[in-house]
Design a protein around this motif. Structure first.
Motif, PDB file in Angstrom:
ATOM      1  N   TYR A 117      31.538 -24.465 -36.756  1.00 30.98           N
ATOM      2  CA  TYR A 117      32.705 -24.241 -35.914  1.00 30.98           C
ATOM      3  C   TYR A 117      32.748 -25.226 -34.761  1.00 30.98           C
ATOM      4  N   TYR A 131      38.810 -26.539 -25.684  1.00 32.08           N
ATOM      5  CA  TYR A 131      39.314 -25.714 -24.602  1.00 32.08           C
ATOM      6  C   TYR A 131      39.864 -26.616 -23.505  1.00 32.08           C
ATOM      7  N   LEU A 148      41.679 -21.623 -25.142  1.00 30.35           N
ATOM      8  CA  LEU A 148      41.429 -22.269 -26.420  1.00 30.35           C
ATOM      9  C   LEU A 148      42.677 -22.995 -26.902  1.00 30.35           C
ATOM     10  N   TYR A 187      40.799 -24.644 -32.897  1.00 31.43           N
ATOM     11  CA  TYR A 187      39.451 -24.502 -33.394  1.00 31.43           C
ATOM     12  C   TYR A 187      39.404 -24.934 -34.856  1.00 31.43           C
ATOM     13  N   PRO A 228      29.565 -18.019 -38.997  1.00 31.35           N
ATOM     14  CA  PRO A 228      29.774 -16.668 -38.479  1.00 31.35           C
ATOM     15  C   PRO A 228      28.517 -15.818 -38.458  1.00 31.35           C
ATOM     16  N   GLY A 229      28.362 -15.137 -37.396  1.00 33.59           N
ATOM     17  CA  GLY A 229      27.256 -14.226 -37.212  1.00 33.59           C
ATOM     18  C   GLY A 229      27.530 -13.467 -35.943  1.00 33.59           C
ATOM     19  N   GLY A 246      27.985 -12.778 -32.614  1.00 35.76           N
ATOM     20  CA  GLY A 246      27.907 -13.382 -31.292  1.00 35.76           C
ATOM     21  C   GLY A 246      27.149 -14.678 -31.216  1.00 35.76           C
ATOM     22  N   ASN A 247      27.453 -15.593 -32.099  1.00 40.21           N
ATOM     23  CA  ASN A 247      26.810 -16.898 -32.015  1.00 40.21           C
ATOM     24  C   ASN A 247      27.185 -17.592 -30.719  1.00 40.21           C
ATOM     25  N   THR A 248      26.216 -18.238 -30.148  1.00 37.65           N
ATOM     26  CA  THR A 248      26.434 -18.936 -28.887  1.00 37.65           C
ATOM     27  C   THR A 248      27.369 -20.115 -29.096  1.00 37.65           C
ATOM     28  N   ILE A 249      28.285 -20.304 -28.170  1.00 40.86           N
ATOM     29  CA  ILE A 249      29.139 -21.491 -28.154  1.00 40.86           C
ATOM     30  C   ILE A 249      28.503 -22.499 -27.214  1.00 40.86           C
ATOM     31  N   PHE A 292      28.762 -26.124 -25.226  1.00 36.97           N
ATOM     32  CA  PHE A 292      29.822 -26.942 -24.669  1.00 36.97           C
ATOM     33  C   PHE A 292      29.376 -28.375 -24.397  1.00 36.97           C
TER      34      PHE A 292
END
Lengths: 114, 115
Positions: free
Chosen positions: A31, A35, A45, A48, A97-98, A100-103, A105
């Motif tokens: 992903y 932003y 956002l 994406y 996908p999982g 609350g995967n960390t984004i 930056f």
């Protein structure tokens, strides 16, 4: 560990010009996100991408175009820049996908449209 | 739709004092909650996150946050603030939407630390 690299970091352009902000990530994250950050609005956002050749609109997509021909790159194009697009732009990425995967930056691209 | 409110735009604390930054969210189901920190001229760095389990979450740099469902809050705390903690802090809530995790950010709280 390069992470996410954005270029240019700073850009001044004129109204009506086309501008492309580049984003490159070295983690092979599925992903990627763009932003924009504006005072009083936090981060919003724009677009994406869930994988190469798959993109979708976010909250504020008007005036922007994205592409993702390779997993590691996610450029953002302002087709005809307007003053309202003066902002700080952040590219981000996360794993598949999982819960609350960390984004993660990038460091941001400061764009001024005059 | 999910939303996040950070009621304090700006907070000033003395170095060594305790800190609490407030965050309230609006979301129907159990939320995914995050706190990020942004230093001047930098991107956002994750401090901590909550998905399930223990409602008190420990993060990096000595920060912790507590999820309180009854109050729809996820306040960030630190017992003793250091000058290097001066930054802007963003609370965020995530949900699954259209096959990806949509994250909505609050408008941020700017922390000033005085000697």
């Amino acid at each position: 560990d390069a992470g996410i690299t954005q270029s240019p970091r700073y850009k001044i352009t004129e109204t009506g010009r086309q501008v492309t902000l580049m984003c490159h990530q070295t983690w092979s994250h599925s992903y990627m996100f763009w932003y924009r950050q504006d005072l009083g609005h936090g981060l919003r956002l724009i677009y994406y991408s869930a994988a190469a050749d798959i993109t979708d609109k976010g909250e504020v997509p008007d005036g922007y175009v994205v592409s993702r021909s390779k997993t590691e790159n996610f450029p953002l194009t302002l087709e005809s820049a307007t003053r309202s697009q003066t902002s700080v732009y952040f590219c981000a990425s996360s794993e598949a996908p999982g819960s609350g995967n960390t984004i993660y930056f990038g460091e941001g691209s400061w764009l001024t449209v005059v | 739709a999910q939303s996040v409110t950070q009621p304090d735009i700006h907070i000033t604390v003395s170095e060594g004092a305790s800190l609490e930054l407030r965050c309230n969210y609006s979301y129907g189901a159990t939320p995914y909650l995050f706190w990020y920190v942004q230093s001047p001229g930098q991107g956002l760095q994750l401090l901590l996150k909550y998905f399930s389990g223990d409602t008190l979450v420990q993060g990096i740099k000595g920060f912790e946050a507590e999820f309180k469902r009854s109050q729809s809050s996820f306040n960030l705390r630190k017992p003793s603030v250091h000058w290097s903690d001066a930054a802007e802090y963003f609370c965020a809530v995530g949900e699954w939407s259209g096959g990806y995790q949509k994250v909505t950010f609050g408008t941020g709280t700017k922390l000033q630390v005085i000697p």
